[in-house]
Design an enzyme around this catalytic site. Structure first.
Site, PDB file in Angstrom:
ATOM      1  N   PRO A  93       0.830  -1.209   0.000  1.00 50.15           N
ATOM      2  CA  PRO A  93       0.000   0.000   0.000  1.00 50.15           C
ATOM      3  C   PRO A  93       0.863   1.256   0.000  1.00 50.15           C
ATOM      4  O   PRO A  93       1.821   1.351   0.756  1.00 50.15           O
ATOM      5  CB  PRO A  93      -0.803  -0.123   1.296  1.00 50.15           C
ATOM      6  CG  PRO A  93       0.047  -0.982   2.184  1.00 50.15           C
ATOM      7  CD  PRO A  93       0.741  -1.942   1.278  1.00 50.15           C
ATOM      8  N   MET A  94       0.498   2.204  -0.867  1.00 47.08           N
ATOM      9  CA  MET A  94       1.272   3.446  -0.977  1.00 47.08           C
ATOM     10  C   MET A  94       0.336   4.621  -1.202  1.00 47.08           C
ATOM     11  O   MET A  94      -0.422   4.642  -2.172  1.00 47.08           O
ATOM     12  CB  MET A  94       2.278   3.350  -2.135  1.00 47.08           C
ATOM     13  CG  MET A  94       3.430   2.417  -1.859  1.00 47.08           C
ATOM     14  SD  MET A  94       4.424   2.117  -3.335  1.00 47.08           S
ATOM     15  CE  MET A  94       3.322   1.034  -4.253  1.00 47.08           C
ATOM     16  N   THR A  95       0.404   5.603  -0.319  1.00 54.22           N
ATOM     17  CA  THR A  95      -0.412   6.809  -0.456  1.00 54.22           C
ATOM     18  C   THR A  95       0.004   7.574  -1.702  1.00 54.22           C
ATOM     19  O   THR A  95       1.178   7.855  -1.902  1.00 54.22           O
ATOM     20  CB  THR A  95      -0.251   7.706   0.786  1.00 54.22           C
ATOM     21  OG1 THR A  95      -0.755   6.992   1.912  1.00 54.22           O
ATOM     22  CG2 THR A  95      -1.014   9.007   0.640  1.00 54.22           C
TER      23      THR A  95
ATOM     24  N   ALA B 151      -3.827   3.613   1.502  1.00 56.44           N
ATOM     25  CA  ALA B 151      -4.654   3.647   2.700  1.00 56.44           C
ATOM     26  C   ALA B 151      -5.920   4.460   2.458  1.00 56.44           C
ATOM     27  O   ALA B 151      -5.874   5.549   1.880  1.00 56.44           O
ATOM     28  CB  ALA B 151      -3.866   4.225   3.866  1.00 56.44           C
TER      29      ALA B 151
ATOM     30  N   GLN C 123      -6.547  -1.108   2.115  1.00 63.09           N
ATOM     31  CA  GLN C 123      -5.970  -0.904   3.433  1.00 63.09           C
ATOM     32  C   GLN C 123      -6.721   0.235   4.114  1.00 63.09           C
ATOM     33  O   GLN C 123      -6.837   1.328   3.565  1.00 63.09           O
ATOM     34  CB  GLN C 123      -4.483  -0.547   3.364  1.00 63.09           C
ATOM     35  CG  GLN C 123      -3.839  -0.443   4.752  1.00 63.09           C
ATOM     36  CD  GLN C 123      -2.447   0.140   4.717  1.00 63.09           C
ATOM     37  OE1 GLN C 123      -2.263   1.304   4.345  1.00 63.09           O
ATOM     38  NE2 GLN C 123      -1.458  -0.647   5.110  1.00 63.09           N
TER      39      GLN C 123
ATOM     40  N   HIS D 289      -3.962  -0.745   8.651  1.00 58.82           N
ATOM     41  CA  HIS D 289      -2.685  -0.058   8.860  1.00 58.82           C
ATOM     42  C   HIS D 289      -2.488   0.134  10.359  1.00 58.82           C
ATOM     43  O   HIS D 289      -3.028   1.052  10.958  1.00 58.82           O
ATOM     44  CB  HIS D 289      -2.680   1.279   8.145  1.00 58.82           C
ATOM     45  CG  HIS D 289      -1.307   1.848   7.929  1.00 58.82           C
ATOM     46  ND1 HIS D 289      -0.251   1.580   8.763  1.00 58.82           N
ATOM     47  CD2 HIS D 289      -0.810   2.684   6.955  1.00 58.82           C
ATOM     48  CE1 HIS D 289       0.827   2.217   8.327  1.00 58.82           C
ATOM     49  NE2 HIS D 289       0.513   2.881   7.235  1.00 58.82           N
TER      50      HIS D 289
ATOM     51  N   TYR E 184       0.568   5.817  13.056  1.00 58.64           N
ATOM     52  CA  TYR E 184      -0.827   6.181  12.851  1.00 58.64           C
ATOM     53  C   TYR E 184      -1.670   5.655  14.020  1.00 58.64           C
ATOM     54  O   TYR E 184      -1.146   5.100  14.986  1.00 58.64           O
ATOM     55  CB  TYR E 184      -1.310   5.679  11.493  1.00 58.64           C
ATOM     56  CG  TYR E 184      -0.605   6.351  10.341  1.00 58.64           C
ATOM     57  CD1 TYR E 184      -0.756   7.716  10.108  1.00 58.64           C
ATOM     58  CD2 TYR E 184       0.249   5.637   9.500  1.00 58.64           C
ATOM     59  CE1 TYR E 184      -0.091   8.350   9.055  1.00 58.64           C
ATOM     60  CE2 TYR E 184       0.921   6.262   8.451  1.00 58.64           C
ATOM     61  CZ  TYR E 184       0.743   7.616   8.231  1.00 58.64           C
ATOM     62  OH  TYR E 184       1.411   8.243   7.207  1.00 58.64           O
TER      63      TYR E 184
END
Length: 390
Positions: A35-37, A69, A117, A195, A200
């Site tokens: 997962p990558m923003t 995410a 995610q 996540h 976070y």
């Protein structure tokens, strides 16, 4: 011995192209897209460009796609991260479900598997004058320990009011995760990821520096798992028994790269055990380099390896696969590809982990998995990959 700049692949990766079944989902191979923003969701909604972006990774042979995410419907769940990342997606019923359904359909049309995610930014969310950041004890952490990449963000967040949430407000956030999980099912996703790392919200409850609450949401290492456990239970109830649930965790935090969630294997077992029992199928152990020993005084086993040994659950390795530099070394600089897949394969065959999550290299090249399988030269990483949907 292969040098870091040797990007050919004269090795047999076939063991990593064997299928894996997790509950009711069968993956065709052991490579996942991490997962990558990306911040490409205006009005919190993914468009056709985002659908095409994920669809190309399915076409490129990626066994499992884990989305960027996606926030819950809590007012403080997502916002400006302080690193120029806005336009973040969320689940809030209605249009958000329909938009993500189009993404899931696009991936499924190419035979791919995709799960979202879920996150809540917690203390890492930049204040916006409306909703303050949300942290178990109203703490960001020690801003003097923030990594260079986060210094300015740390100063702003730590200097802003951050009220201590009530027990009832925390329970509302847990319920929001459950609603988001139901939205994921309605959108047609194949499972769910949470996540629970990098400072976070879920991680903020696990970390002693940010969680100084008494019971029921705080206390010793085991007591601090309460929030994560309740979130996992809510999500498991929402997605049912057939879909897999993945939980990402980490030692390091954005507030402090040297932080340790657990100081030794016994403490890690105490933390992961209750979360595992709540309904997790696979622990995604996030480290900067996948082969870093988690507890050097206890051998060279990686964090993913320890999670598997201690919980008996499936695990995933992530961090630096196919590249010579860590994430925070390559945000604004090119980096050579690295044929470290031989080392990855060795640890995989030793049973340390069950899937390998690849981030920047699949972000850079949607066909990276297919090239690795066929032995083609691996591409170098270019930072402009972070600012466009290739």
């Amino acid at each position: 011995m292969t040098s870091p700049s040797d990007t050919t692949l004269p090795l047999d990766l076939s063991p990593m192209f064997q299928p894996l079944t997790i509950r009711g989902l069968t993956l065709p191979n052991r490579f996942a897209m991490a997962p990558m923003t990306r911040s490409f969701c205006p009005d919190n909604l993914p468009g056709d460009d985002v659908a095409g972006y994920y669809q190309r990774r399915a076409e490129g042979g990626t066994g499992l796609i884990i989305t960027e995410a996606i926030g819950t419907d809590h007012p403080a769940a997502v916002g400006d991260t302080g690193l120029g990342e806005t336009n973040l997606p969320l689940f809030n019923g209605g249009d958000t479900v329909a938009a993500w359904a189009r993404v899931a359909d696009a991936v499924h049309a190419r035979g791919g598997r995709i799960i979202p995610q879920l996150w809540h930014q917690g203390p890492m969310r930049m204040p916006d004058g409306v909703n303050p950041a949300f942290s178990p004890s109203g703490r960001y952490g020690d801003p003097s320990k923030a990594a260079d990449y986060y210094v300015e963000k740390a100063k702003i967040i730590s200097a802003s009011p951050m009220p201590v949430p009530t027990d009832e407000e925390i329970a509302d956030v847990v319920a929001g995760f459950g609603r988001a999980a139901r939205d994921a099912v309605a959108a047609g996703f194949d499972g769910l990821a949470l996540h629970g790392a990098h400072g976070y919200l879920i991680d903020a409850f696990l970390w002693a520096e940010t969680n100084r609450r008494p019971a029921p949401w705080g206390g010793d290492a085991v007591a601090r798992t309460r929030f994560a456990v309740e979130v996992v239970k809510a999500c498991r109830a929402a997605i049912g028994e057939d879909r897999p649930l993945i939980f990402r965790f980490s030692q390091w935090k954005q507030q402090d790269f040297r932080a340790r969630l657990a100081n030794d294997p016994a403490e890690l077992e105490a933390i992961l055990g209750p979360i595992s029992d709540a309904g997790v199928d696979l622990f995604d152990a996030s480290v900067r380099y996948f082969n870093t020993p988690a507890f050097p005084e206890h051998g060279d086993l990686s964090l993913a390896g320890w999670a598997k040994k201690l919980t008996g659950k499936l695990t995933g390795a992530v961090g630096g696969i196919g590249i010579v530099k860590g994430m925070y070394d390559t945000v604004s600089a090119s980096a050579e590809a690295s044929n470290n897949l031989g080392l990855l394969l060795k640890r995989f065959e030793a049973g340390e982990f069950d899937i390998a999550s690849v981030g920047r290299m699949i972000l850079h090249d949607p066909h990276w998995v297919g090239k690795a399988r066929s032995g083609e030269a691996l591409p170098a990483f270019e930072p402009d990959s972070l600012t466009k949907l290739t």
